[in-house]
Design a protein around this motif. Sequence first.
Motif, PDB file in Angstrom:
ATOM      1  N   LEU A 491    -192.320  57.353  18.606  1.00  0.00           N
ATOM      2  CA  LEU A 491    -190.692  56.234  18.846  1.00  0.00           C
ATOM      3  C   LEU A 491    -189.008  56.784  17.836  1.00  0.00           C
ATOM      4  CD1 LEU A 491    -191.145  52.652  17.873  1.00  0.00           C
ATOM      5  CD2 LEU A 491    -191.449  53.386  19.976  1.00  0.00           C
ATOM      6  N   ARG A 493    -186.687  59.526  18.949  1.00  0.00           N
ATOM      7  CA  ARG A 493    -185.594  60.341  19.546  1.00  0.00           C
ATOM      8  C   ARG A 493    -183.846  60.557  19.235  1.00  0.00           C
ATOM      9  NH1 ARG A 493    -189.463  59.266  20.975  1.00  0.00           N
ATOM     10  NH2 ARG A 493    -190.264  58.504  23.119  1.00  0.00           N
ATOM     11  N   LEU A 498    -186.359  54.380  18.807  1.00  0.00           N
ATOM     12  CA  LEU A 498    -186.611  53.383  20.424  1.00  0.00           C
ATOM     13  C   LEU A 498    -187.710  52.142  19.369  1.00  0.00           C
ATOM     14  CD1 LEU A 498    -188.020  55.213  22.565  1.00  0.00           C
ATOM     15  CD2 LEU A 498    -186.052  54.839  23.091  1.00  0.00           C
ATOM     16  N   ASP A 501    -191.765  52.072  23.653  1.00  0.00           N
ATOM     17  CA  ASP A 501    -191.682  53.361  24.310  1.00  0.00           C
ATOM     18  C   ASP A 501    -191.303  52.392  25.458  1.00  0.00           C
ATOM     19  OD1 ASP A 501    -191.754  55.069  26.640  1.00  0.00           O
ATOM     20  OD2 ASP A 501    -193.585  55.755  25.080  1.00  0.00           O
ATOM     21  N   GLU A 513    -183.570  53.335  28.300  1.00  0.00           N
ATOM     22  CA  GLU A 513    -182.772  52.567  27.146  1.00  0.00           C
ATOM     23  C   GLU A 513    -182.475  53.008  26.513  1.00  0.00           C
ATOM     24  OE1 GLU A 513    -183.935  48.630  25.423  1.00  0.00           O
ATOM     25  OE2 GLU A 513    -185.111  49.115  24.473  1.00  0.00           O
ATOM     26  N   THR A 515    -182.212  54.163  22.436  1.00  0.00           N
ATOM     27  CA  THR A 515    -181.968  54.261  20.917  1.00  0.00           C
ATOM     28  C   THR A 515    -181.628  52.687  20.353  1.00  0.00           C
ATOM     29  OG1 THR A 515    -180.365  55.283  19.807  1.00  0.00           O
ATOM     30  CG2 THR A 515    -182.774  56.625  19.997  1.00  0.00           C
ATOM     31  N   GLN A 556    -176.746  49.692  21.022  1.00  0.00           N
ATOM     32  CA  GLN A 556    -177.808  51.685  21.069  1.00  0.00           C
ATOM     33  C   GLN A 556    -176.960  52.357  21.136  1.00  0.00           C
ATOM     34  OE1 GLN A 556    -180.964  50.934  23.939  1.00  0.00           O
ATOM     35  NE2 GLN A 556    -180.863  48.493  23.719  1.00  0.00           N
TER      36      GLN A 556
END
Length: 619
Positions: A491, A493, A498, A501, A513, A515, A556
């Motif tokens: 997860l 990135r 995230l 996934d 979408e 993080t 995010q």
Amino acid sequence: MPAPIEDYALVGNCRSAALVSRDGSLDWLCVPRFDAPAVFAALLGNEENGRWRLAPSDLVETVTRRYLDDTLVLETTYTTASGRARVIDCMPLGEHNAVVRIVEGLAGESAFEMDLVLRFDYGRSVPWVEKLDPHTLSAVAGPDRMILRSTEPVHSRDYHSVSRFRVLAGERQVFSLRHQLSHLPPQPDFDVDQALETTIAQWQAFAARCPDVGPWTPLVRRSLLTLKALTYAPTGGIVAAATTSLPERVGGERNWDYRYCWLRDATMTLLALMNLGYFDEAQAWREWLLRSVAGNPEQMQIMYGLAGERDLQEFTLPWLSGYEHSRPVRIGNAASGQLQLDIYGELADAMTQAIRGGLPRHPRSSAIARAILPYLERIWREPDEGIWEVRGGRQHFVHSKVMAWVAFDRAASLADTTEEDRERGRHYRQVADQIHREICEQGLDPTRQYFVQAYGSREVDASLLQIALTGFLPADDPRFLRTLAQIEQRLLRNGLLLRYDSDRCSDGLTPGEGTFLVCSFWLADVYVLLGRQQEAQALYERLVGLCNDVGLLAEQYDPVGKRMLGNFPQAFSHIGIINTALNLHRAQCPVRDRAEFSDASVTPVEAGSTAMGARSAPK
């Protein structure tokens, strides 16, 4: 075209809030409440959907901005070839329901233009505008009236109200825009300077109560001010964000209305406020919580309106093109009707943390617990939509089951006042143990022995970090350590998490979408529990480095496009700033020095609290 999300600053009056871009355009305002129809909705469309721009008309060479020390009063300074001036933006605290904008000349001569485009009902209704005197305009549409008062004359042009003027060093021009009901006579003007002075003093008095938390004190104080600004003062409810439908993926459909109060907010908000000594605010939030959930436990919702309203029917606004063409634009939130088992654990933990934090037991809380826990005992085995409010069908989410365990674990820990209570507590402990066993049997990948997102799945979810943060298992339990390794592997990135996934986990929506920022704060908190202090601090510094120039975070972040995503500012991104700072500060304090926490009314965050948990991102 609206500005990038990170280019906005927030001004508010603890009833509503406005977003102002670096170029001086006020693109979002709902009055008289956070969840009222917007009178400026350019954020979700274009300038013809309503905005209020106040900026130099000449080419701007530099722009700098800041909040006046420990306030929510914004100061933006513009430099042009001919001069330098600043714009002060403020929503006075109190009953004014107004936005004040002041232009002050600092050097040379600066040419300015004011362009006011009022559009009621989320940018759909053009109001009837009339001039009451050379410096006063009235705009009426249906039940609402906005009154503009200015020191400069204003005239109409193509359904806009405009003014051009110049300011020399030492000169100032003042504009105030006030909301009232249209059937009442125009309210008299108010003393702008007095309102500004009072507002500054009140914000600074609130911020001054924040104790020292080491090098992160300014960040924590700014986040506290942001949480306060997202509070609806008449009831104590705190909205998740000031906006609706800012996308989690630009051009996509993951656009939700966050102008409501989630039960899941209760634990984290209560603990953050109490940890920092803000007991009056914590008590007001608890009162809102207990009023909202009163009634039949089967009818308890995951979220409510600002005063505890239950009808949050979701609909779309087809006349708005959406932020950067991200449609649909949604009002209301259909997730309010979902089953989410974790909210019962959040509620139980909120009450537990309130008592442990020093708030007296509320006379209604025991009665509510006695009604809710038997209901939860009947339904905890059912599938639900989970913390992320998926719209792809119910599942047996592991996080939901963990939080059901939290509900009975916390209730058992408090059942100690009478023999009847103790007997009830022993039953609660039996139920908690039963839930614990099932999770450890069915919530693990049978081969590799890590916890999974849902029974039968092989996917992981950032909410599984709560297994350690709630005290369900010790952070160094091998099963949790394997889960943590899977989360980090799958997860992360560009160093940020995230929540899951979306390409591999069906949630009923098009994948993709950013993080989810609060999840990365949870990861830092887990690192603290494991003694991985350097990793925790490095991740925290990375996260707070994503704040914009005035210290605000969205929901995010897109680490590839290097931009914020989702509603803004997001309350629980700022709760993450607060709680992780407290964890880091505690970890750096030798045991002998921890008295400083109690002296400063700070309670260190420990494992076994969901204070580091997150509000959902509705789907």
